[in-house]
Design a protein around this motif. Structure first.
Motif, short mmCIF file in Angstrom:
data_model
loop_
_atom_site.label_atom_id
_atom_site.label_comp_id
_atom_site.label_asym_id
_atom_site.label_seq_id
_atom_site.Cartn_x
_atom_site.Cartn_y
_atom_site.Cartn_z
N ASP A 164 -24.74 -18.62 23.56
CA ASP A 164 -24.12 -18.23 23.86
C ASP A 164 -23.50 -19.83 24.69
O ASP A 164 -23.29 -20.10 24.20
CB ASP A 164 -25.02 -18.31 25.66
N THR A 165 -22.19 -19.98 24.86
CA THR A 165 -21.32 -21.02 24.90
C THR A 165 -20.40 -20.81 26.04
O THR A 165 -20.37 -19.58 27.18
CB THR A 165 -20.46 -20.95 23.83
N GLU A 166 -19.61 -21.99 26.81
CA GLU A 166 -18.90 -21.88 27.46
C GLU A 166 -17.17 -21.43 27.37
O GLU A 166 -16.75 -21.96 26.06
CB GLU A 166 -19.36 -23.17 28.89
N TYR A 167 -17.00 -20.48 28.07
CA TYR A 167 -16.18 -19.73 27.04
C TYR A 167 -14.56 -20.17 28.63
O TYR A 167 -14.59 -20.58 29.28
CB TYR A 167 -15.87 -18.42 27.84
N ILE A 168 -13.44 -20.85 27.90
CA ILE A 168 -12.41 -21.39 29.31
C ILE A 168 -10.81 -20.86 28.82
O ILE A 168 -10.40 -20.53 27.38
CB ILE A 168 -12.69 -23.02 28.75
N SER A 169 -10.70 -20.43 29.68
CA SER A 169 -8.88 -19.88 29.40
C SER A 169 -7.78 -19.81 31.21
O SER A 169 -8.46 -20.47 31.99
CB SER A 169 -9.51 -18.26 28.92
N LEU A 170 -7.09 -19.61 30.85
CA LEU A 170 -6.37 -19.43 32.60
C LEU A 170 -7.05 -18.10 32.20
O LEU A 170 -7.22 -17.31 32.56
CB LEU A 170 -4.88 -19.47 31.34
N SER A 171 -6.82 -18.40 34.14
CA SER A 171 -6.68 -17.14 35.27
C SER A 171 -5.79 -17.01 35.97
O SER A 171 -5.58 -17.85 36.70
CB SER A 171 -7.92 -17.13 35.55
N LYS A 172 -5.48 -15.71 36.66
CA LYS A 172 -4.52 -15.43 37.35
C LYS A 172 -4.86 -13.87 38.36
O LYS A 172 -5.97 -13.75 37.66
CB LYS A 172 -2.78 -15.17 36.86
N PRO A 173 -3.98 -14.77 39.62
CA PRO A 173 -5.20 -13.43 39.73
C PRO A 173 -4.63 -11.50 39.90
O PRO A 173 -5.31 -11.69 40.23
CB PRO A 173 -3.97 -13.60 41.66
N ASP A 174 -3.18 -11.86 39.60
CA ASP A 174 -2.61 -10.95 39.44
C ASP A 174 -2.63 -10.18 38.47
O ASP A 174 -1.79 -9.04 37.91
CB ASP A 174 -1.53 -11.01 40.29
N GLU A 175 -2.81 -10.92 37.37
CA GLU A 175 -2.20 -10.60 35.69
C GLU A 175 -3.48 -11.22 34.97
O GLU A 175 -3.71 -11.86 34.67
CB GLU A 175 -0.73 -10.55 35.21
N LEU A 208 -11.73 -14.46 22.22
CA LEU A 208 -13.04 -14.04 23.11
C LEU A 208 -12.87 -14.65 24.19
O LEU A 208 -13.79 -13.73 25.34
CB LEU A 208 -13.71 -14.81 22.35
N ALA A 209 -12.51 -15.94 24.65
CA ALA A 209 -12.46 -16.83 25.92
C ALA A 209 -12.18 -15.85 26.68
O ALA A 209 -12.09 -15.48 28.32
CB ALA A 209 -12.75 -17.83 26.14
N ARG A 210 -10.76 -15.46 26.51
CA ARG A 210 -9.92 -14.53 27.52
C ARG A 210 -10.53 -12.97 27.99
O ARG A 210 -10.44 -13.14 28.87
CB ARG A 210 -8.41 -14.25 26.99
N PHE A 211 -10.71 -12.96 26.66
CA PHE A 211 -11.35 -11.60 26.95
C PHE A 211 -12.91 -11.55 28.18
O PHE A 211 -12.72 -10.06 29.01
CB PHE A 211 -11.80 -10.48 25.40
N ASN A 212 -13.36 -12.34 27.35
CA ASN A 212 -14.94 -12.88 28.38
C ASN A 212 -14.58 -12.99 30.08
O ASN A 212 -14.99 -12.81 31.09
CB ASN A 212 -15.45 -14.07 27.89
N ASN A 213 -13.15 -13.93 30.17
CA ASN A 213 -13.61 -13.99 31.47
C ASN A 213 -11.83 -13.67 31.92
O ASN A 213 -12.37 -13.63 33.88
CB ASN A 213 -12.45 -15.93 31.44
N LEU A 265 -13.94 -0.44 20.08
CA LEU A 265 -15.06 -1.57 19.11
C LEU A 265 -16.31 -1.94 19.51
O LEU A 265 -16.49 -2.93 19.12
CB LEU A 265 -13.46 -2.86 19.64
N ASN A 266 -17.01 -1.21 20.76
CA ASN A 266 -17.92 -1.82 21.33
C ASN A 266 -18.00 -2.64 21.23
O ASN A 266 -19.21 -3.63 21.40
CB ASN A 266 -18.91 -1.28 19.73
N ILE A 267 -17.20 -3.46 22.18
CA ILE A 267 -17.11 -4.73 22.63
C ILE A 267 -17.65 -4.99 24.92
O ILE A 267 -16.12 -3.97 24.85
CB ILE A 267 -16.99 -5.73 22.08
N LYS A 268 -18.18 -5.74 25.52
CA LYS A 268 -17.79 -5.44 26.56
C LYS A 268 -18.04 -7.13 27.28
O LYS A 268 -19.10 -7.54 26.57
CB LYS A 268 -18.60 -4.92 27.10
N PRO A 269 -17.30 -7.83 27.80
CA PRO A 269 -17.53 -9.21 27.84
C PRO A 269 -19.46 -9.17 28.84
O PRO A 269 -19.91 -8.28 29.48
CB PRO A 269 -16.66 -8.85 29.33
N ALA A 275 -11.61 -9.04 20.09
CA ALA A 275 -10.85 -9.94 20.70
C ALA A 275 -9.66 -9.39 21.07
O ALA A 275 -8.55 -9.38 21.53
CB ALA A 275 -11.61 -10.93 21.64
N GLN A 276 -8.72 -10.11 19.34
CA GLN A 276 -7.54 -10.25 19.35
C GLN A 276 -6.91 -8.64 19.07
O GLN A 276 -5.76 -8.76 19.03
CB GLN A 276 -7.47 -11.09 18.08
#
Lengths: 429, 160
Positions: free
Chosen positions: A207-218, A268-273, A289-293, A304-305
């Protein structure tokens, strides 16, 4: 008994990095990823240049993320100069951004990662053993490049994107043709998900810290806020509170850290966040692909790509539909307001969050610039992963440990530099 | 065969290869820019591809004849150019200077060959560079070799 594993110039990554691992009496003594590229001084190159040139200069930081750098650069300039973009500009930028995301992800998943799983050393033997796989990758890459060329005038290093808008506009017939190819390309996307769902991903969790951009609508690629999986949410102007760059002896790239010793950026950070904002088809792909955040296996950055490939194809079709419905207007770029000012641009380029920060004077020339690229932000996290992984695989042969570490480095899709291609030849006689 | 270039009508493609931001590495691009200003037969298509890497098969597929123009280290005096076919030489990746994700022209050609998508005829024009340092300009010695190089390529395509 001690073993020293050194992989000089890890292959199938962009640029030059060395893995150095030393194991003594069953204990991990040393574990580093050395970045041995020379500094490139792009920030210094920008000083004194007119703001109109900044996106064209910084596009050259990378031949893969050229659109990403150009877009981030334009956003930094536009924030500094108080430019408000039209809806059409935002749509066209998103469309070409998807083109580059697809191009880069297809390159990484098919050409750089797949050979490890399909038992060949590179994509060249893969072309013989799995010809259809390589042809599919090439078709997808060509479509991705043609999206960029249709919107911005050429595949790499966009020429039609400018501060405030575009200098050239795609024809309706071009957009319709692209749409048709994207719809037909769904078969290749489906086959891509099936291929990568069948691969035996290495088992490893940290486990680590995942950092990405985030927007309310997309699902955020351009603009937004900085989101940490540890809970913080910051405006992009506060990027330095997240990156906290520092120097280490063994790397010419700066390292970064935020809440923990390291953090991860990228697909992966985008996918998780931002999982909830993925296109429904991309969520289905994640299921296949058997992945979920929250995914904490860094090898699954590649999976995730693949999910993002699905998202970008579907969202590109949506964007073209919106553009066709609105009609294309040959509008002038939005006006600028020249004062002494500064602005921060942030985008999610294929390898993660990218920041450009510019200081622009009343004369329109840049007096300062700061660019922080995703690979820099990932290196500390990659080293932490290596330190956690090696003790788990100490019973394997040196060759197996070496391959596992190379695969881990490749999973991050590091883009250590862009360089020249030069041929050397020898006469056969 | 999967046709990656369904629109191609011309039969001979001339590709300018190289990075014009790295001094003489841009000579292939400059040469085909100059060629494009000449009167050319209708079956010729010219493209400035830069550093195509793994995308090379998509450029080559569907063409019967391709001419590649690029800076090539041959151990000759800078500015010397040579015309050769792939059979005549080994292409070697330069150890220190690798392009995007280590896919240089040699790797791109190897991939094209493995996919059985090589055109029937490939001709290289290689120009020995003098300087590969960052910069927009060609060296004087390389620039002065361009007229004879372009004349030779023109002779070649008019013979077809």
């Amino acid at each position: 008994m001690s073993e020293r594993i050194e992989v000089h110039h890890v292959t199938r990554v962009e640029g030059h990095g060395n893995i150095v691992v030393e194991i003594s009496d069953g204990q991990l003594k040393e574990c580093r990823f050395d970045v041995i590229e020379t500094p490139r001084f792009f920030e210094a190159m920008l000083r004194g240049r007119p703001y109109q040139e900044a996106s064209h200069i910084t596009s050259r930081i990378c031949g893969i993320c050229a659109t990403g750098h150009a877009t981030t650069s334009l956003r930094a300039t536009e924030k500094a100069l108080g430019v408000e973009l039209s809806d059409q500009t935002k749509l066209l930028r998103k469309l070409t951004f998807h083109g580059e995301m697809l191009d880069s992800h297809v390159l990484h998943t098919y050409m750089l990662v797949a050979p490890d799983f399909l038992g060949v050393g590179s994509v060249i033997p893969l072309a013989t053993t799995h010809r259809e796989v390589v042809l599919r990758a090439l078709r997808m890459k060509k479509l991705a490049g043609d999206i960029c060329a249709t919107v911005t005038g050429r595949h790499t290093h966009p020429i039609a994107m400018t501060v405030g808008g575009f200098t050239y506009f795609p024809k309706v017939s071009d957009l319709k043709a692209l749409r048709q190819r994207l719809v037909a390309g769904r078969a290749d996307v489906k086959a891509t998900v099936e291929l990568f769902a069948s691969l035996p991903w290495p088992k490893f969790e940290r486990d680590t810290e995942y950092i990405s951009l985030s927007k309310p609508d997309e699902y955020a690629f351009i603009d937004g806020e900085i989101l940490s999986s540890d809970g913080d949410r910051l405006p992009i102007e506060d990027y330095q509170k997240v990156t906290n760059e520092y120097l280490v002896e063994h790397s010419s790239a700066k390292f970064t850290r935020h809440n923990r010793k390291s953090y991860m950026v990228g697909a992966l950070a985008r996918f998780n966040n931002n999982f909830e904002q993925l296109h429904p088809s991309a969520k289905e792909a994640a299921q296949a692909l058997n992945i979920k955040p929250k995914v904490t296996n860094p090898f699954l950055n590649t999976a995730a790509q693949v999910v993002e490939i699905v998202h970008c194809v579907e969202d590109a079709i949506n964007i073209i539909d919106q553009l066709l419905e609105r009609g294309i207007s040959t509008e002038k770029p939005a006006p600028v307001n020249l004062t002494n000012s500064n602005g921060v641009g942030a985008c999610e380029v294929p390898r993660g969050i990218l920041f450009h920060h510019y200081w622009i004077g009343e004369d329109g020339n840049l007096s300062g610039a700061n660019c922080i690229i995703p690979t820099n932000q990932n290196i500390a996290n990659l080293e932490e992963d290596m330190r956690a992984l090696v003790p788990q695989i100490l019973d394997k042969s040196v060759e197996e440990i070496r391959l596992s570490l190379e695969m881990l480095v490749r999973a991050y899709d590091p883009c250590i530099s862009c360089s020249v291609h030069v041929l050397k030849i020898e006469d056969r006689a | 065969m999967v046709n990656l270039n369904p629109q191609c009508k011309e039969t001979t493609l001339i590709l300018g290869i190289g990075n014009p931001l790295l001094g003489d590495d841009g000579v292939g691009i400059r040469a085909v820019e100059l060629l494009a200003e000449k009167e050319l037969p209708p079956y010729i298509k010219i493209e400035l591809v830069g550093t195509p890497g793994w995308g090379l098969p998509a450029w080559l597929e569907g063409w019967s004849s391709v001419i590649l123009v690029d800076a090539v280290q041959m151990g000759q005096t800078p500015g010397t150019w040579r015309r050769f076919s792939p059979d005549e030489i080994w292409l070697i990746t330069h150890c220190d200077l690798l392009s995007l994700h280590q896919a240089d022209l040699a790797s791109g050609l190897a991939l094209t060959e493995a996919l059985d998508m090589l055109p029937d005829q490939i001709t290289f024009y290689g120009i020995e560079p003098a300087c590969l340092d960052p910069g927009n300009d060609l060296s004087q010695v390389v620039r002065s070799s361009l007229p004879s190089l372009i004349d030779c390529i023109l002779d070649d395509i008019r013979k077809e």
